[in-house]
Design a protein around this motif. Structure first.
Motif, PDB file in Angstrom:
ATOM      1  N   THR A 360     -10.876  -0.014   1.270  1.00 58.55           N
ATOM      2  CA  THR A 360      -9.682   0.862   0.978  1.00 58.55           C
ATOM      3  C   THR A 360      -9.719   1.774  -0.241  1.00 58.55           C
ATOM      4  O   THR A 360      -8.927   2.575  -0.432  1.00 58.55           O
ATOM      5  CB  THR A 360      -8.316  -0.284   0.561  1.00 58.55           C
ATOM      6  OG1 THR A 360      -8.983  -1.264  -0.258  1.00 58.55           O
ATOM      7  CG2 THR A 360      -8.047  -0.903   1.992  1.00 58.55           C
ATOM      8  N   THR A 361     -10.944   1.411  -0.984  1.00 59.80           N
ATOM      9  CA  THR A 361     -11.201   2.178  -2.135  1.00 59.80           C
ATOM     10  C   THR A 361     -11.707   3.457  -1.938  1.00 59.80           C
ATOM     11  O   THR A 361     -11.713   4.374  -2.594  1.00 59.80           O
ATOM     12  CB  THR A 361     -11.910   1.383  -3.170  1.00 59.80           C
ATOM     13  OG1 THR A 361     -13.293   1.325  -2.573  1.00 59.80           O
ATOM     14  CG2 THR A 361     -11.468  -0.079  -3.637  1.00 59.80           C
ATOM     15  N   SER A 363     -11.206   5.077   1.496  1.00 64.95           N
ATOM     16  CA  SER A 363     -10.806   5.188   2.864  1.00 64.95           C
ATOM     17  C   SER A 363     -10.861   6.661   3.229  1.00 64.95           C
ATOM     18  O   SER A 363     -10.969   7.605   2.381  1.00 64.95           O
ATOM     19  CB  SER A 363      -9.675   4.815   2.932  1.00 64.95           C
ATOM     20  OG  SER A 363      -8.544   5.532   2.127  1.00 64.95           O
ATOM     21  N   PRO A 710      -3.895  -0.842   0.210  1.00 67.33           N
ATOM     22  CA  PRO A 710      -4.075   0.475  -0.542  1.00 67.33           C
ATOM     23  C   PRO A 710      -2.344   1.070  -0.667  1.00 67.33           C
ATOM     24  O   PRO A 710      -2.144   2.087  -1.389  1.00 67.33           O
ATOM     25  CB  PRO A 710      -4.588   1.379   0.713  1.00 67.33           C
ATOM     26  CG  PRO A 710      -5.395   0.363   1.437  1.00 67.33           C
ATOM     27  CD  PRO A 710      -4.482  -1.011   1.560  1.00 67.33           C
ATOM     28  N   GLN A 711      -1.421   0.773   0.205  1.00 71.24           N
ATOM     29  CA  GLN A 711      -0.123   1.136   0.029  1.00 71.24           C
ATOM     30  C   GLN A 711       0.777   0.614  -1.019  1.00 71.24           C
ATOM     31  O   GLN A 711       2.061   0.755  -1.201  1.00 71.24           O
ATOM     32  CB  GLN A 711       0.548   1.190   1.411  1.00 71.24           C
ATOM     33  CG  GLN A 711       0.003   1.888   2.541  1.00 71.24           C
ATOM     34  CD  GLN A 711       0.255   3.426   2.327  1.00 71.24           C
ATOM     35  OE1 GLN A 711       1.061   4.064   1.997  1.00 71.24           O
ATOM     36  NE2 GLN A 711      -0.947   3.726   1.993  1.00 71.24           N
ATOM     37  N   TYR A 747      -9.694  -6.081  -4.276  1.00 66.15           N
ATOM     38  CA  TYR A 747      -9.104  -5.047  -4.184  1.00 66.15           C
ATOM     39  C   TYR A 747      -7.735  -5.309  -4.903  1.00 66.15           C
ATOM     40  O   TYR A 747      -7.326  -4.300  -5.612  1.00 66.15           O
ATOM     41  CB  TYR A 747      -8.859  -4.277  -2.866  1.00 66.15           C
ATOM     42  CG  TYR A 747     -10.107  -3.846  -2.179  1.00 66.15           C
ATOM     43  CD1 TYR A 747     -11.157  -3.335  -2.788  1.00 66.15           C
ATOM     44  CD2 TYR A 747     -10.131  -4.046  -0.818  1.00 66.15           C
ATOM     45  CE1 TYR A 747     -12.341  -3.151  -2.192  1.00 66.15           C
ATOM     46  CE2 TYR A 747     -11.247  -3.446  -0.156  1.00 66.15           C
ATOM     47  CZ  TYR A 747     -12.381  -3.208  -0.796  1.00 66.15           C
ATOM     48  OH  TYR A 747     -13.661  -2.874  -0.090  1.00 66.15           O
ATOM     49  N   ASN A 751      -6.741  -3.389  -8.485  1.00 64.66           N
ATOM     50  CA  ASN A 751      -5.687  -2.407  -8.478  1.00 64.66           C
ATOM     51  C   ASN A 751      -4.369  -2.954  -9.608  1.00 64.66           C
ATOM     52  O   ASN A 751      -3.817  -2.021 -10.261  1.00 64.66           O
ATOM     53  CB  ASN A 751      -4.887  -2.484  -7.217  1.00 64.66           C
ATOM     54  CG  ASN A 751      -5.894  -1.491  -6.280  1.00 64.66           C
ATOM     55  OD1 ASN A 751      -7.089  -1.142  -6.637  1.00 64.66           O
ATOM     56  ND2 ASN A 751      -5.470  -1.307  -5.080  1.00 64.66           N
ATOM     57  N   THR A 898      -3.715   8.159  -0.529  1.00 64.52           N
ATOM     58  CA  THR A 898      -4.525   7.435  -1.772  1.00 64.52           C
ATOM     59  C   THR A 898      -3.553   7.298  -2.669  1.00 64.52           C
ATOM     60  O   THR A 898      -3.049   8.379  -3.171  1.00 64.52           O
ATOM     61  CB  THR A 898      -5.756   8.096  -1.951  1.00 64.52           C
ATOM     62  OG1 THR A 898      -6.667   8.343  -1.083  1.00 64.52           O
ATOM     63  CG2 THR A 898      -6.478   7.482  -3.132  1.00 64.52           C
TER      64      THR A 898
END
Length: 994
Positions: A360-361, A363, A710-711, A747, A751, A898
């Motif tokens: 996810t970092t 993508s 990621p969202q 992750y 974040n 992103t």
């Protein structure tokens, strides 16, 4: 006598008696090339040309050495000296210089490349001046030769003229004379539309470059071409009615649209009407008329059984594009081809096609890839006109429909879109097409059922006027209601015997009679094809029905004669399709439920035996296992499909509701994932000992977390990973799956900057990876360890881990783009370490390496790289470079979902727009920054946003008072509270200046 060949109008080279000779240094070569062109010179001239920075004695000495070197290499004097002060080519040798041949014959074919193209010598400015002058003269002679040939040769063909024209405009794209001449050549060949398009290209070019219009003679010729083409077009349209009885008006409208397209206007047409009204027939008849050699037609049929396969119609198109590119030598940017390969795995660019693994970092953005694909079609359109035909777009998946809508909205004058659909739009069609129709990006031509009089005309043409009684007409019209498909079906059954009204078989019995007349084996082939999701091929029929090839071919021939199916060549395979989806539905529903189940299971088992890279493998398996009633297998492949797509890019998630139809509209990806989990848990409760359920649950939970984290759905993501960890333990504690789960937790924590357990997860991941020989996982974990240590302020330790990660990925074979993306990410984190230490020059060096790594490996660059670069330039006081980097970051952010760095970038751009006086843009950027900072929830992002808010409120109070309602001290305190615990957050010092 020896022969010396010297080439200066292609790759520079010197040959002695056919053998290439290479001189040891450039200035000796330069001397020979000069003499080849000028023939004679004084020693002073040569010395001044090549060694002007030296004193006279040294220059003369260098000249003598160069002449000695030439004599030594060639074993003879190529350059002789008739007097002490003069030099010339040795008259005792035969010199063949391509420059001389060109200047004598003025034949454009002899001018291969620019004079001494690519040849360069250092520290010889006078030589460069001479070469520039000579290049200009040679180019002028070349262009003059081309133009004279285009003017003088009366029997010049269009192809020869186009070749000469292309060569001319490569050198001088703004010379209107050559455009006029090429338009005259097109006029002579009656290719009026090509002349019209050429004029429009010239208009656009002159407007872009010079802001002027073409000269009067060209405008007059353009108007003449339009007039003549219009007159000829009307004659063609009058004649066209003979070949499409009953649809003359609609065909003329299509032809007019195509003529508009040929003249350079963006053109998209929708043929709408009820099922069976003749949309496809009309479209195919129209496409048959397209004979221009510079036009390609790409077709895709959207099938109801495939409407849940993401991008399936475009997959069909891209396979045809792939074949086209192999046949024709197009000049296309490699990154566009690799974007096609990413979305369509069977699209072959000869590169390795491993998917990008889920990270996810880093993508891989679907939006960015989609935009590159639009650019791919633009580039193809620059080289050949493209007609895209999509039949039955009501069965298009929503992603394909969105892409089609974007392509139409781009209004590319080199791409014509033709599509068919019902008049009554289903919701996705209404959403996609209504705005296009309203904005006049799309023209709709509606087909209605034939009128009674039109049916009479068709019957008279088929049976003869005397055989069409009023009673007979009433019966036919009543049975078909003017529907073209039904009418054709009945007429095919009529034969040539005399018919009365009472002889007509009701339509609902026609297909039953046809099926009843088939032999058993032929009917089995028909029923098997009807059970396929979209099409069947020879291998499937042979394996499932246990027949040899000749038996299948005999059956196929009979089914084609009876109007059931048609054949279509797709790449190297022949596939069998039904002539109309209504016939397929009829045949399929006439089978007994037990036979349908058997056929669907046999087809599913056949597809399972195909290679793993087979197109749409999972989607087809889901379809067949669902219809044969195997709920467990259908669920397994729905989860596998979801997982595969999440590995490629988390932004594109296909939805596969039960039954293969969108019976329930999912509100979100999470709803779909939860539904799958509920079904899986229900099955596992019935058989709790089955290990495969646990492994599927692990994959499903990871895929769901891949979307959540990621969202910014951190809590949900962590919950799904906890479930995955528990299921993995019960399934045998697979170390690779555990590392992947731990990575998601890392992750989430990095974040949020809540890293209490992060080091524990990192250490455990390293131990597992090392113990089980998972080198790639070890390297990825090292990269994340470097990120974590930099967040803790342990900068040099973090750099050590990043170097470890970098060493693995740089030394490993580049089997996948994930390697390149990891390398870029390492450089970015190294840049971040240096930026936080306020070593901004070094930081920018790493950021540039990150960008260069993406570019060289044709990977979309992560917006964060540009964002960090912009912030570093800002801290250095380099405002222009900072602004460029931040706006570039913003463009990339707009092509992806992103979140990392998004709010920071948007906040800085809000300040930049406010400084320019663009209040509306500044407010928009600030609102976007606030939204993404809230979603991302990082204290660093929130702190920098609060800092930006305080600055905006102090500097531009009138512009932002409505949106920033708190006192400025509240924002400053919020920034201080968020940033003071973050190592390396030097921005906190800026509070003193606010």
């Amino acid at each position: 006598m020896s022969t010396v060949q010297i080439y200066v109008l292609q790759t520079p080279q010197i040959l002695l008696d056919g053998e290439q000779v290479i001189l040891p240094y450039k200035k000796a070569e330069a001397l020979l090339f000069y003499m080849a062109i000028e023939k004679k010179a004084t020693r002073d001239q040569i010395a001044a040309l090549l060694w002007d920075s030296c004193d006279e004695a040294t220059a003369k000495k260098n000249l003598r050495h160069a002449l000695y070197t030439i004599r030594k290499i060639f074993h003879t004097d190529l350059v002789s000296s008739p007097t002490r002060q003069t030099l010339e080519l040795n008259p005792e040798l035969m010199f063949l210089v391509d420059y001389d041949a060109f200047m004598e014959k003025r034949d454009p074919s002899l001018y291969r490349e620019e004079l001494l193209g690519g040849f360069y010598i250092k520290n010889a400015y006078p030589y460069e001046e001479w070469l520039t002058m000579k290049r200009g003269l040679a180019k002028e002679a070349f262009l003059r030769a081309i133009y004279e040939k285009m003017q003088s040769e009366a029997d010049l063909s269009v192809a020869e003229g186009e070749t000469l024209f292309e060569r001319y405009v490569q050198e001088d794209p703004l010379d209107e004379r050559v455009y006029l001449r090429m338009m005259e050549i097109y006029e002579s060949a009656h290719l009026y539309y090509k002349g019209i398009r050429l004029y429009q290209q010239l208009v656009n070019l002159l407007n872009t470059e010079l802001r002027v219009a073409p000269r009067r003679e060209i405008r007059e010729l353009y108007r003449k071409l339009l007039h003549v083409w219009s007159e000829e077009g009307e004659k063609e349209e009058e004649h066209s009615g003979e070949v499409c009885t009953g649809r003359e008006r609609e065909l003329q409208l299509l032809q007019a649209s195509y003529r508009q397209f040929l003249s350079g206007s963006p053109t998209s047409v929708l043929l709408s009407g009820k099922s069976g009204v003749g949309k496809t027939y009309l479209a195919e008849r129209f496409l048959e008329e397209i004979t221009e050699e510079n036009t390609v037609i790409l077709r895709a049929v959207c099938l109801e059984n495939e409407q849940n396969i993401v991008l399936q119609p475009w997959n069909t198109i891209m396979m045809q594009v792939n074949s086209l590119l192999k046949k024709q030598d197009f000049a296309l940017d490699k990154k566009y081809l690799q974007a096609a390969e990413l979305l369509f795995p069977l699209f072959d660019t000869q590169d390795v096609k491993e998917p990008v693994l889920g990270d996810t970092t880093i993508s891989y953005s679907y939006r960015a890839t989609r935009n590159l694909l639009i650019k791919l079609f633009e580039e193809i359109g620059e080289q050949v006109l493209v007609v895209l035909f999509f039949d039955n777009i009501q069965f298009m998946d929503e992603t394909s429909l969105e892409f089609l809508s974007l392509l139409i909205r781009a209004k590319n004058p080199n791409i014509m879109v033709l599509a068919t659909s019902p008049c009554i739009f289903i919701q996705p069609l209404r959403t996609a097409l209504k705005p296009l129709l309203k904005e006049e990006c799309l023209q709709e031509i509606t087909l209605f059922p034939f009128t009674r009089e039109a049916v009479r005309k068709i019957l008279a043409g088929r049976l003869g006027e005397e055989r069409v009684s009023e009673e007979f007409l009433d019966t036919i019209y009543g049975e078909t209601s003017g529907n073209a498909l039904y009418l054709k079906t009945l007429l095919d059954c009529c034969g040539d015997g005399r018919l009365e009204a009472g002889d007509i078989t009701p339509l609902n019995q026609v297909w039953e009679q046809k099926m009843a007349a088939l032999q058993k084996k032929t009917r089995q082939v028909l029923e098997l094809i009807s059970s396929c999701q979209a099409w069947a091929d020879m291998d499937a029929c042979m394996q499932i029905l246990k027949c040899d090839e000749m038996e299948i071919l005999d059956a196929v021939d009979e089914l084609k004669e009876q109007g059931f199916i048609k054949e279509q060549q797709d790449s190297e395979k022949v596939r069998f399709f039904f002539c109309h989806d209504s016939i397929q539905k009829f045949v399929h529903t006439k089978m007994s439920p037990s036979k349908r189940r058997v056929f669907h299971r046999k087809l599913a088992e056949y597809i399972e035996g195909l290679p793993l890279y087979e197109a749409n493998r999972y989607e087809r398996l889901i379809y067949h296992y669902t219809l044969c009633g195997d709920r467990e297998k259908a669920l397994e492949y729905r989860i596998r499909a979801l997982t595969e797509y999440s590995y490629r890019y988390y932004e594109l998630y296909p939805l596969f509701p039960a039954g293969g139809k969108k019976e329930v509209q999912m509100d979100s990806v999470l709803d779909y994932c939860r539904q799958l989990e509920e079904e899986l848990l229900e099955l596992s409760q019935r058989n709790p000992q089955k290990e495969s359920y646990l492994k599927l649950h692990v994959s499903l939970m990871q895929a769901t977390a891949q979307y959540c984290i990621p969202q910014g759905y951190y809590e949900e993501g962590a919950q799904y990973i906890e479930k995955a960890l528990k299921s993995n333990v019960l399934a045998g504690d697979d170390p690779a799956e555990k590392i992947r789960c731990l990575r998601f937790l890392i992750y989430q924590q990095t974040n949020l900057w809540k890293v209490e357990h992060t080091e524990e997860y990192l250490e455990e991941s390293l131990v597992l990876a090392k113990k089980n020989g998972l080198q790639e996982d070890y390297a990825i974990t090292c990269r994340l360890y470097g990120l974590y240590l930099s967040m803790k302020g342990r900068f040099e330790e973090g750099m050590e881990y990043l170097v470890k990660s970098l060493e693995f990925f740089k030394n490993a074979p580049l089997k996948s783009r994930i390697y390149a993306l990891n390398i870029a990410a390492c450089y970015n984190y190294m840049g971040e370490i240096r930026r936080k230490q306020r070593d901004f020059e070094e930081a920018n060096r790493y950021y540039r390496q990150a960008v260069a790594t993406c570019d060289s490996n044709h990977c979309p660059c992560n917006a964060t790289f540009y964002s960090n670069m912009g912030r570093s330039y800002l801290a250095m006081g380099k405002t222009r470079q900072s602004e460029e980097a931040l706006y570039q970051a913003d463009r990339v952010y707009e092509e992806s979902f992103t979140l990392i760095g998004r709010s920071i970038t948007k906040g800085y751009l809000a300040v930049l727009e406010a400084e320019k006086g663009n209040k509306a843009e500044a407010v928009r950027y600030l609102e976007e920054a606030m939204k993404s900072a809230h979603q991302f929830a990082s204290p660093y992002a929130k702190g920098l946003l609060a800092l930006t808010e305080a600055e905006l409120l102090v500097r531009f109070p009138e512009d932002f008072r409505d949106i920033l309602t708190e006192p400025v001290e509240v924002y400053k305190e919020r920034a201080r509270r968020c940033l003071e615990e973050i190592p390396g957050a030097y921005e906190i010092r800026w509070l003193e200046d606010i």
